[in-house]
Motif scaffolding. Structure first.
Motif, PDB file in Angstrom:
ATOM      1  N   MET A   1      33.199 -12.020 -18.330  1.00 11.21           N
ATOM      2  CA  MET A   1      33.414 -10.960 -19.222  1.00 11.21           C
ATOM      3  C   MET A   1      34.954 -11.638 -19.848  1.00 11.21           C
ATOM      4  N   HIS A   2      35.124 -11.737 -21.201  1.00  4.16           N
ATOM      5  CA  HIS A   2      36.282 -12.209 -21.894  1.00  4.16           C
ATOM      6  C   HIS A   2      37.056 -10.853 -21.690  1.00  4.16           C
ATOM      7  N   LEU A   3      38.636 -11.120 -21.523  1.00  2.87           N
ATOM      8  CA  LEU A   3      39.364  -9.956 -21.599  1.00  2.87           C
ATOM      9  C   LEU A   3      39.354  -9.206 -22.841  1.00  2.87           C
ATOM     10  N   SER A   4      39.111  -9.624 -24.043  1.00  5.03           N
ATOM     11  CA  SER A   4      39.273  -8.759 -25.128  1.00  5.03           C
ATOM     12  C   SER A   4      37.831  -7.838 -24.974  1.00  5.03           C
ATOM     13  N   THR A   5      37.157  -8.142 -24.008  1.00  6.60           N
ATOM     14  CA  THR A   5      35.869  -7.041 -24.232  1.00  6.60           C
ATOM     15  C   THR A   5      36.346  -5.559 -23.780  1.00  6.60           C
ATOM     16  N   PHE A   6      37.381  -5.412 -22.892  1.00  5.54           N
ATOM     17  CA  PHE A   6      38.033  -4.294 -22.688  1.00  5.54           C
ATOM     18  C   PHE A   6      38.130  -3.430 -23.867  1.00  5.54           C
ATOM     19  N   ASP A   7      38.596  -4.062 -24.887  1.00  4.24           N
ATOM     20  CA  ASP A   7      38.842  -3.210 -26.187  1.00  4.24           C
ATOM     21  C   ASP A   7      37.479  -2.331 -26.510  1.00  4.24           C
ATOM     22  N   ILE A   8      36.311  -3.004 -26.479  1.00  4.78           N
ATOM     23  CA  ILE A   8      35.152  -2.452 -26.857  1.00  4.78           C
ATOM     24  C   ILE A   8      34.447  -1.477 -25.699  1.00  4.78           C
ATOM     25  N   LEU A   9      34.564  -2.082 -24.567  1.00  6.86           N
ATOM     26  CA  LEU A   9      33.737  -1.303 -23.298  1.00  6.86           C
ATOM     27  C   LEU A   9      34.081  -0.080 -22.923  1.00  6.86           C
ATOM     28  N   ARG A  10      33.347   0.846 -22.809  1.00  5.22           N
ATOM     29  CA  ARG A  10      33.723   2.201 -22.384  1.00  5.22           C
ATOM     30  C   ARG A  10      32.574   2.447 -21.048  1.00  5.22           C
ATOM     31  N   CYS A  11      33.022   3.447 -20.320  1.00  5.77           N
ATOM     32  CA  CYS A  11      32.002   4.083 -19.280  1.00  5.77           C
ATOM     33  C   CYS A  11      31.124   4.850 -20.049  1.00  5.77           C
ATOM     34  N   GLY A  36      34.118  -9.417 -10.323  1.00  2.00           N
ATOM     35  CA  GLY A  36      35.221  -8.251 -10.016  1.00  2.00           C
ATOM     36  C   GLY A  36      34.573  -6.881 -10.071  1.00  2.00           C
ATOM     37  N   ILE A  37      35.464  -5.732 -10.100  1.00  2.00           N
ATOM     38  CA  ILE A  37      35.088  -4.372 -10.050  1.00  2.00           C
ATOM     39  C   ILE A  37      35.809  -3.638 -11.172  1.00  2.00           C
ATOM     40  N   LEU A  38      35.023  -3.035 -12.072  1.00  2.00           N
ATOM     41  CA  LEU A  38      35.647  -2.375 -13.296  1.00  2.00           C
ATOM     42  C   LEU A  38      35.810  -0.821 -12.870  1.00  2.00           C
ATOM     43  N   GLY A  39      36.854  -0.112 -12.887  1.00  2.00           N
ATOM     44  CA  GLY A  39      36.906   1.232 -12.610  1.00  2.00           C
ATOM     45  C   GLY A  39      37.243   2.206 -13.816  1.00  2.00           C
ATOM     46  N   CYS A  40      36.750   3.171 -13.861  1.00  2.00           N
ATOM     47  CA  CYS A  40      36.918   4.276 -15.191  1.00  2.00           C
ATOM     48  C   CYS A  40      37.282   5.493 -14.233  1.00  2.00           C
ATOM     49  N   GLN A  41      37.258   6.444 -14.943  1.00  2.06           N
ATOM     50  CA  GLN A  41      37.681   7.884 -14.271  1.00  2.06           C
ATOM     51  C   GLN A  41      36.596   8.512 -13.441  1.00  2.06           C
ATOM     52  N   CYS A  42      35.427   7.910 -13.372  1.00  2.19           N
ATOM     53  CA  CYS A  42      34.083   8.656 -12.839  1.00  2.19           C
ATOM     54  C   CYS A  42      33.631   7.778 -11.746  1.00  2.19           C
ATOM     55  N   CYS A  43      33.499   6.303 -12.045  1.00  2.00           N
ATOM     56  CA  CYS A  43      32.856   5.492 -11.097  1.00  2.00           C
ATOM     57  C   CYS A  43      33.425   4.055 -11.146  1.00  2.00           C
ATOM     58  N   VAL A  44      32.599   3.239 -10.616  1.00  2.00           N
ATOM     59  CA  VAL A  44      33.052   1.582 -10.625  1.00  2.00           C
ATOM     60  C   VAL A  44      31.735   1.055 -10.712  1.00  2.00           C
ATOM     61  N   PHE A  45      31.868  -0.359 -11.569  1.00  2.93           N
ATOM     62  CA  PHE A  45      30.828  -1.103 -12.268  1.00  2.93           C
ATOM     63  C   PHE A  45      31.343  -2.613 -11.472  1.00  2.93           C
ATOM     64  N   PRO A  46      30.246  -3.200 -11.298  1.00  2.00           N
ATOM     65  CA  PRO A  46      30.554  -4.616 -10.899  1.00  2.00           C
ATOM     66  C   PRO A  46      30.486  -5.679 -11.957  1.00  2.00           C
ATOM     67  N   ILE A  47      31.252  -6.567 -12.214  1.00  2.00           N
ATOM     68  CA  ILE A  47      31.147  -7.817 -12.977  1.00  2.00           C
ATOM     69  C   ILE A  47      30.519  -9.118 -11.792  1.00  2.00           C
ATOM     70  N   VAL A  48      29.478  -9.422 -12.398  1.00  2.00           N
ATOM     71  CA  VAL A  48      28.651 -10.662 -11.608  1.00  2.00           C
ATOM     72  C   VAL A  48      28.448 -11.634 -12.661  1.00  2.00           C
ATOM     73  N   ASP A  49      28.876 -12.636 -12.021  1.00  2.00           N
ATOM     74  CA  ASP A  49      28.782 -13.883 -12.883  1.00  2.00           C
ATOM     75  C   ASP A  49      29.467 -13.902 -14.220  1.00  2.00           C
ATOM     76  N   GLY A  50      30.250 -13.078 -14.555  1.00  2.00           N
ATOM     77  CA  GLY A  50      30.954 -12.978 -15.948  1.00  2.00           C
ATOM     78  C   GLY A  50      30.202 -11.825 -16.741  1.00  2.00           C
ATOM     79  N   ILE A  51      29.257 -11.162 -16.174  1.00  2.00           N
ATOM     80  CA  ILE A  51      28.524 -10.246 -16.973  1.00  2.00           C
ATOM     81  C   ILE A  51      28.915  -8.624 -16.248  1.00  2.00           C
ATOM     82  N   PRO A  52      29.639  -7.943 -17.185  1.00  2.00           N
ATOM     83  CA  PRO A  52      29.808  -6.570 -16.599  1.00  2.00           C
ATOM     84  C   PRO A  52      28.416  -5.843 -16.456  1.00  2.00           C
ATOM     85  N   VAL A  53      28.187  -5.095 -15.295  1.00  2.00           N
ATOM     86  CA  VAL A  53      26.972  -4.409 -15.032  1.00  2.00           C
ATOM     87  C   VAL A  53      27.108  -2.848 -15.337  1.00  2.00           C
TER      88      VAL A  53
END
Ligand SMILES: [Zn+2]
Length: 423
Positions: A1-11, A36-53
């Motif tokens: 996942m490219h770092l710029s994807t944080f700008d468009i990704l939301r829980c 890695g693991i992505l965290g928001c205010q309610c839960c966590v999501f994995p990044i697996v082989d570059g793909i946020p799930v």
């Protein structure tokens, strides 16, 4: 996942931004997060082989646990659904590690559950050629000054590939099936930004993240249709020009193979509460494409016409330039991947020393012929291709003055396939 994807990704659930949880295991390579693991205010999501799930289905939860346990390879196996089939998991892992493995090799190693095998013929089937023409016309119009596109429920990215070169940023390919978006990034739409998410949940994207949002050949399988459409409009909201497009969705008024839970033309229209859409019967668009264009999106199909259609295209946009007649693009002189004789053709007279080869249209099954037999409108039963032309194709070029060859590409007797597709 490219770092710029944080700008468009939301829980999808709480709507908040996501952050990389740096106290958990992660792997980064430049601007790309591999694991890695992505965290928001309610839960966590994995990044697996570059793909946020971005969903909480059992595979995703298992993969998240495996990432936390520093087991990225096992996390990927879990997302592929191969964790309970150790032989298959190892086979897939070793294919992935091999630079020469094809799309077909990997799909076959996954087993029969993925795409049935018809993917080989996808780039020339009647549904695809209309979808491709719509993408080039509509996305080409609203992305003319830049912006980004998303292909929701885009499978392994066949139409995401059609978005290549449009807009100013790489398109996003979103689908519930991790294996499909993984294949899309590697083969079908190289360079796309894949996101694994559930079409029956709110979309994991920020309001106004895109100028073009599409869903093709999948909407009839979405149960939460009202939420989906309002979300499709939300992710393009505030942008001008912008468009939302649902193409090849089945029609409740007629029966079709792989029917899903379709609505009537008016039922679809009612879903668009904030932007009145234009609804088109697919057969009119198909006739435009087969006749060489233009693709006429200024047409107004009557209700009677729409009710008789097997599939519909629905486009919402505030940009009047979308609802015009769009010339079809000329056949490409160079392939995006590689030129290949359409795999629906088998060589019937290929004697060495002859100056040409003869091919016959052969369907892989009766089911295929029933669903996609309309390809006979542009694919001749038999075709003879000069060896010199076959050599030019193999060298990856169709000179603009090679009228016969250009016509073969235009008619999809010759197709531009992704590299290492496996045909
Ligand atoms: Zn959340």
């Amino acid at each position: 996942m490219h770092l710029s994807t944080f700008d468009i990704l939301r829980c999808p659930y709480c709507g908040s931004r996501l952050d990389l949880v740096t106290s958990s295991f992660y792997e980064k390579d430049g601007d790309e997060i591999q694991t890695g693991i992505l965290g928001c205010q309610c839960c966590v999501f994995p990044i697996v082989d570059g793909i946020p799930v971005m969903h909480l289905q059992p595979h995703a939860t298992a993969a998240k646990d495996l990432v936390e346990q520093r087991q990225p390879l096992k996390a990927r196996r879990a997302m592929f659904g191969l964790d309970e089939a150790p032989g298959a998991a190892e086979r897939v892992d070793s294919l992935i590690a091999s630079a020469s493995a094809t799309y077909r090799d990997i799909v076959e190693a996954f087993g029969e559950h993925l795409e049935g095998g018809y993917f080989l013929y996808r780039f020339a089937d009647p549904t695809f050629i209309v979808g491709h023409a719509l993408v080039r016309a509509v996305a080409g119009t609203v992305l003319r000054d830049g912006g980004r596109a998303v292909d929701v429920c885009g499978g392994s990215g066949h139409l995401t590939r059609s978005l290549t070169g449009l807009g100013s940023e790489t398109p996003v390919l979103a689908d519930l099936y991790y294996a499909k978006v993984w294949l899309g990034r590697r083969f079908t739409a190289p360079g796309c930004e894949p996101v694994c998410c559930d079409g029956n949940s709110p979309m994991p994207f920020a309001r106004g993240a895109f100028r073009f949002a599409m869903c093709s050949d999948a909407f009839m399988y979405i149960w939460t249709k009202r939420q989906f459409v309002l979300d499709l409009l939300r992710v393009i909201d505030g942008n001008t020009p912008a468009a939302a497009m649902i193409s090849h969705t089945h029609n409740q008024c007629t029966w079709t193979p792989s029917h899903g839970q379709p609505l009537t033309p008016d039922g679809y229209r009612n879903l668009f509460e904030t932007l009145t859409p234009h609804v088109f019967g697919e057969s009119g668009l198909f006739a435009d494409v087969v006749s060489g264009g233009p693709l006429n999106l200024s047409r107004v199909d009557s209700e009677k016409t729409l009710e008789a259609e097997q599939a519909l295209a629905i486009i919402a946009s505030t940009d009047p330039a979308v609802f015009a007649a769009h010339p079809l693009e000329p056949p490409p002189g160079r392939p995006m991947g590689e030129f290949h004789v359409n795999p629906l053709y088998t060589a019937v007279d290929d004697a060495a020393g002859s100056t040409s080869a003869r091919f016959r249209l052969t369907f892989p099954s009766e089911d295929y012929e029933q669903e996609y037999g309309a390809c006979r409108r542009y694919l001749p039963d038999e075709v003879t291709i000069a060896r010199a032309d076959l050599a030019a194709l193999a060298a990856g070029r169709v000179p603009p003055d090679a009228a016969v060859l250009n016509d073969l590409v235009r008619r999809r007797v010759v197709v531009d396939l992704p590299l290492r597709y496996g045909v």
